[in-house]
Design a protein around this motif. Structure first.
Motif, PDB file in Angstrom:
ATOM      1  N   VAL A   1      30.325   6.566  22.874  1.00 51.15           N
ATOM      2  CA  VAL A   1      31.626   6.549  22.309  1.00 51.15           C
ATOM      3  C   VAL A   1      31.631   7.279  21.000  1.00 51.15           C
ATOM      4  CG1 VAL A   1      33.109   4.820  21.277  1.00 51.15           C
ATOM      5  CG2 VAL A   1      31.837   3.952  23.342  1.00 51.15           C
ATOM      6  N   PRO A   2      32.738   7.918  20.540  1.00 49.19           N
ATOM      7  CA  PRO A   2      32.778   9.082  19.351  1.00 49.19           C
ATOM      8  C   PRO A   2      32.677   7.835  18.174  1.00 49.19           C
ATOM      9  CG  PRO A   2      34.597   9.439  20.767  1.00 49.19           C
ATOM     10  CD  PRO A   2      33.851   8.300  21.420  1.00 49.19           C
ATOM     11  N   VAL A   3      31.834   8.438  17.329  1.00 51.60           N
ATOM     12  CA  VAL A   3      31.617   7.674  15.847  1.00 51.60           C
ATOM     13  C   VAL A   3      31.781   8.632  14.664  1.00 51.60           C
ATOM     14  CG1 VAL A   3      30.456   5.955  16.933  1.00 51.60           C
ATOM     15  CG2 VAL A   3      29.302   7.878  16.049  1.00 51.60           C
ATOM     16  N   LEU A   4      32.040   8.050  13.493  1.00 52.10           N
ATOM     17  CA  LEU A   4      31.699   8.847  12.294  1.00 52.10           C
ATOM     18  C   LEU A   4      30.492   8.752  11.812  1.00 52.10           C
ATOM     19  CD1 LEU A   4      35.276   7.932  10.523  1.00 52.10           C
ATOM     20  CD2 LEU A   4      34.800  10.156  11.457  1.00 52.10           C
ATOM     21  N   THR A   5      30.047   9.944  11.126  1.00 50.28           N
ATOM     22  CA  THR A   5      28.711  10.046  10.579  1.00 50.28           C
ATOM     23  C   THR A   5      28.475   8.759   9.503  1.00 50.28           C
ATOM     24  OG1 THR A   5      28.545  12.499  11.249  1.00 50.28           O
ATOM     25  CG2 THR A   5      27.081  11.660   9.401  1.00 50.28           C
ATOM     26  N   GLU A   6      27.582   8.218   9.562  1.00 45.98           N
ATOM     27  CA  GLU A   6      27.135   7.292   8.348  1.00 45.98           C
ATOM     28  C   GLU A   6      26.614   8.053   7.150  1.00 45.98           C
ATOM     29  OE1 GLU A   6      24.349   3.532   7.314  1.00 45.98           O
ATOM     30  OE2 GLU A   6      24.641   3.894   9.494  1.00 45.98           O
ATOM     31  N   LEU A   7      27.062   7.310   5.982  1.00 49.24           N
ATOM     32  CA  LEU A   7      26.323   8.283   4.804  1.00 49.24           C
ATOM     33  C   LEU A   7      25.612   6.962   3.932  1.00 49.24           C
ATOM     34  CD1 LEU A   7      29.469  10.367   3.772  1.00 49.24           C
ATOM     35  CD2 LEU A   7      27.240  11.089   4.783  1.00 49.24           C
ATOM     36  N   ALA A   8      24.524   7.198   3.588  1.00 49.01           N
ATOM     37  CA  ALA A   8      23.865   6.168   2.443  1.00 49.01           C
ATOM     38  C   ALA A   8      24.355   6.357   1.099  1.00 49.01           C
ATOM     39  CB  ALA A   8      22.499   6.317   2.512  1.00 49.01           C
TER      40      ALA A   8
END
Length: 668
Positions: free
Chosen positions: A128-135
Motif C-alpha cells: 500500500v503506498p505510504v509517505l516517508t516518515e521523518l524523525a
C-alpha cells in the motif's frame, strides 16, 4: 448471540447504536458521567450505570469501570462507539478476558494499526503506498513543509503544519502535549506535507472467514484544524481507475491484518496518486453517508461480524435488510454542526442549547425510506453543551439523486434550522455547501485555511431589522403583561418629543441601539419607511411583520429572559437585552484577558512585571480536548496574573491583566 449490549461511549454514537439494537431486539445499557446524567442517550437505554466524575479520564476512559458496569448490568457484549476506548487494544482484550463479546476487530489487529508509525511500515510491506516518515531531529530545509502528527489517536489533535526549521521544536512540543492529553501517548512523528491534497477514505467490513468487503469511499477533504467538516459519498471527480485502485488498496490493508468488523482506511489523494494515512479500527463519525448510499446498517454489520456471521453480499441481507432504493444509488453529504465560533479560530462554545429544530428531517439515526434529510444528534433543546467533551451538536445528512441536489437540499435545511443559545458553525456550513469550489468538487484539506470570513453571520441590515422586530416584540409583551396598561398602545405618548430606545448586545458583542416610535403603529426611527404591519403572539413566540417598502417580511422573536433570538428569511439574529443601568461590579479593568470558555489552565508563560508584545502567548487553556492560547491584546506590561497551572476557570473569568505602555507610563 448478543442479548444485552453496553455502549462504552456517550452522546450521538450511543444513541445511534441503541437505535440498531432496538431494531434487532437487543437490550441496551448506557454508562454516563455526572455531567451526562440528563443527556438523551441515558434515557434511551434500557439500563444506565453512573460512572462518578465528569472528565473522560475519570469516567469513559476507565476501562476497568466500564467492564465492571457491563457485568453489573448483565450485559454480554460491549460496543465501543468511536473515540475514548474504541481503538484501545488493552481494553478490547479486557472485554474478551471478562467473557464478553467485543464488537470490534481482534486486539491483535488493533495493535498493528494503533500507532501511525507501525501502521505505515506494515502497509508498505503489504504494497500500500505510504509517505516517508521523518524523525523530528532529522528534518532539514529540503524536507519542508512537514506535518507533525500524533502517533496515536486522530481527529486532528496533536497535528501541526511546519514551514520553517525554527518552528519544528515548538510544534513537536505542542503536538506532543496535545497528544498526551487526548490519547495518553505523547509520541509524534513527521512526514512530508502534501499541499492541496484530498482526504479520501474507504469503508471496510470484514468477517472471521477472512472476507473483506468494500462499501465505497468517502471524500472528507473539507476540514478545519485537520478535523472533518463535510463528508460525502461517492467522492467527486475520481476516475474509475483511481476509485478501483483505492478500493483494492484498502481491501489489501484489511486483509493484511485479518480485519473483522467495520473499519476505515484513510488516504491522502494528490491528483491520481494516493498515500496511506491511517486505519481507523472502528466505526467512523461520517458512516451515515455510506449507509444512505449503500442501503446498509453498518452497526448491524458490526454486530453480525462480532457474532460470527459471514459478511458476504448475501450474508448481511438477513441482518440489516436494505430499504427500498430509488433508481440509482444517489449521493449523500454530511456536515458536522459544532458549537464553535469560526471567526475566532473555531473556538469551542459552551452553554445551554435553548432551541434546536431542523426542518424536513425524515429520519434520525436510520436510513429514510426515500431521499431526504437524516439527523444524528446527541443533544436536544434544553441540553447543556459542556466543556468536558467535544462541541459537536449534530450530524445533518442529505441524501438525493445527485450531488448538486444533495448540496442544495442540505444548505436549505441548515439555513432554515433554528439553533439558539450558542454560536455555531451553521452559517459557515451553508456558505461552504454553496461555495463554487466545493460545488465543483475542487476542495482540498487546506481549503478552509483562508476562508474564515465565510459565513460571518447576518449583515448589518438584517441585524438592524431583527433588532427593531425584537424591540417591538418586547414592548408588546410588556404591554400585554401589564395589569393597568394592556389596552394602551405600547410606547404611546401624548406629545412625541423623542423616540423610544431599546439597547441590545449582538452575538459579536457589539452594542445595538434601536430607536423606535410606538402608539397606534410602530415605526423605526433609524430605518427609513419601515413600519410594523402586524404583531401576532404565539405560546412561545411573537411574530412581527415589517413592511413599508412594498415588501412584507416576517420576523419570529423568541424571548428567553434577557436572551432574544430573531428568525426570518434573512437569517438568524441573536441578541441580549441590556439593562438600563450597569452594575459597577460587573466592570473589568482595561487590558483584562478573559477566559473565552470554561476550562483548565495548562501553562502560564509570563509573570507579573514581564513586558509582552501584542499576540504573545500569556497562557494556555485546555477545553473540549483542545489547547487554546490566550495572547496579549497589545504591547504592554503584565500587571496581574490571577491563575496558575491546574486551575479550573469559568467563562469570562479574568486570567491576567496586560496594561498598555501608555497606561503603565501614566501610572509611573
Amino acid at each position: 448471540m448478543i442479548t444485552r449490549l453496553l455502549v462504552a461511549n456517550r452522546g450521538e454514537i450511543a444513541r445511534r447504536v441503541f437505535r440498531t439494537c432496538r431494531d434487532l431486539g437487543i437490550s441496551t445499557v448506557a454508562i454516563h458521567s455526572d455531567a451526562d446524567a440528563g443527556m438523551p442517550f441515558v434515557g434511551e437505554a434500557d439500563l444506565a450505570i453512573r460512572l462518578p466524575g465528569n472528565t473522560p479520564a475519570e469516567t469513559y476512559l476507565r476501562g476497568e469501570l466500564v467492564i465492571e458496569a457491563a457485568q453489573r448490568a448483565g450485559a454480554d457484549a460491549i460496543h465501543p462507539g468511536y473515540g475514548f476506548l474504541s481503538e484501545n487494544a488493552d481494553f478490547a482484550r479486557g472485554v474478551i478476558d471478562a467473557g464478553l463479546t467485543w464488537v470490534g476487530p481482534d486486539p491483535e489487529s488493533m495493535e498493528k494499526m494503533a500507532t501511525k508509525v507501525e501502521a505505515k511500515a506494515l502497509m508498505a510491506a503489504a504494497g500500500v503506498p505510504v509517505l516517508t516518515e521523518l524523525a523530528p531531529a532529522d528534518v532539514t530545509e529540503a524536507d519542508l513543509p512537514i506535518l507533525v502528527k500524533a502517533s496515536s489517536g486522530g481527529g486532528g489533535r496533536g497535528m501541526r503544519v511546519v514551514r520553517t526549521l525554527a518552528e519544528v521544536a515548538g510544534a513537536v512540543e505542542l503536538a506532543s502535549a496535545e497528544a498526551a492529553s487526548a490519547f495518553g501517548d505523547p509520541t509524534v512523528f513527521c512526514e512530508p506535507y502534501v499541499e492541496n491534497g484530498r482526504h479520501v477514505e474507504v469503508q471496510l467490513v470484514g468477517d472471521r472467514d477472512g472476507n473483506v468487503e468494500v462499501f465505497g469511499e468517502r471524500d472528507c477533504s473539507v476540514q478545519r484544524r485537520h478535523q472533518k467538516v463535510i463528508e460525502e459519498t461517492p467522492a467527486p471527480g475520481l476516475s474509475e481507475e483511481t476509485r478501483a485502485a483505492l478500493h483494492e488498496a484498502a481491501r489489501q490493508a484489511g486483509k493484511a491484518i485479518s480485519y473483522v468488523g467495520a473499519g476505515t482506511v484513510e488516504f491522502l489523494l494528490s491528483g491520481d496518486r494516493f498515500f496511506f494515512l491511517e486505519m481507523n479500527t472502528r466505526l467512523q463519525v461520517e458512516h451515515p453517508v455510506t449507509e444512505l448510499v449503500t442501503g446498509t446498517d453498518l452497526v448491524a454489520l458490526q454486530l453480525a461480524a462480532a457474532e460470527g456471521t459471514p459478511v458476504a453480499p448475501l450474508g448481511f441481507e438477513t441482518v440489516a435488510e436494505r430499504p427500498p432504493q430509488p433508481a440509482g444509488r444517489g449521493h449523500a453529504v454530511e456536515v458536522r454542526l459544532y458549537a464553535e465560533d469560526p471567526a475566532a479560530g473555531y473556538q469551542p462554545q459552551s452553554g445551554r442549547l435553548r432551541r434546536f429544530e431542523v426542518p424536513g428531517v425524515r429520519a434520525e439515526f436510520e436510513n429514510p425510506s426515500s431521499y431526504g434529510i437524516r439527523l444524528d444528534s446527541g443533544v436536544r433543546a434544553g441540553d447543556e453543551i459542556g466543556t468536558f467533551y467535544d462541541a459537536m451538536i449534530a450530524k445533518v445528512i442529505a441524501w438525493a439523486p445527485t450531488r448538486e441536489q444533495a448540496l442544495r437540499q442540505l444548505a436549505g435545511a441548515l439555513e432554515r434550522a433554528e439553533i439558539h443559545g450558542l454560536r455555531t458553525n451553521r452559517d459557515l456550513l451553508v456558505s461552504l455547501l454553496r461555495d463554487p469550489v466545493v460545488v465543483a468538487g475542487d476542495m482540498h484539506t487546506t481549503y478552509l485555511d483562508g476562508l474564515e470570513a465565510l459565513g460571518g453571520g447576518p449583515d448589518a441590515d438584517t441585524v438592524a431589522l431583527g433588532g427593531f422586530a425584537a424591540a417591538v416584540a418586547l414592548a408588546e409583551r410588556a404591554r400585554l403583561a401589564s395589569l393597568h396598561h394592556s389596552r394602551i398602545p405600547a410606547g404611546w405618548r401624548n406629545v412625541v418629543s423623542q423616540p423610544q430606545l431599546t439597547t441590545f448586545v449582538t452575538d459579536d458583542d457589539t452594542e445595538l441601539e434601536v430607536r423606535w416610535y410606538g402608539g397606534r403603529q410602530f415605526r423605526s426611527a433609524d430605518l427609513d419607511g419601515v413600519v410594523v404591519e402586524r404583531v401576532e403572539h404565539g405560546d412561545e413566540t411573537t411574530t412581527v411583520t415589517l413592511g413599508g417598502d412594498g415588501v412584507s417580511r416576517w420576523f419570529v422573536v423568541h424571548v428567553d429572559y434577557e436572551a432574544i433570538d430573531v428568525e426570518s428569511p434573512l437569517g438568524h439574529v441573536a441578541l441580549t437585552k441590556l439593562p438600563r443601568f450597569v452594575d459597577p461590579a460587573d466592570a473589568v479593568a482595561s487590558g483584562s484577558l478573559l477566559a473565552p470558555m470554561p476550562g483548565s489552565v495548562v501553562t502560564v508563560a509570563v509573570a507579573p512585571g514581564d513586558r509582552v508584545e501584542a499576540g504573545q502567548q500569556v497562557l494556555v487553556l485546555e477545553a473540549m480536548k483542545m489547547q487554546h492560547s490566550v495572547t496579549a491584546p497589545h504591547n504592554g506590561v503584565v500587571t496581574e496574573i490571577d491563575v496558575k497551572p491546574g486551575d479550573q476557570v469559568s467563562a469570562g473569568a479574568v486570567l491576567a491583566v496586560v496594561s498598555q505602555d501608555e497606561t503603565v507610563e501614566e501610572q509611573g
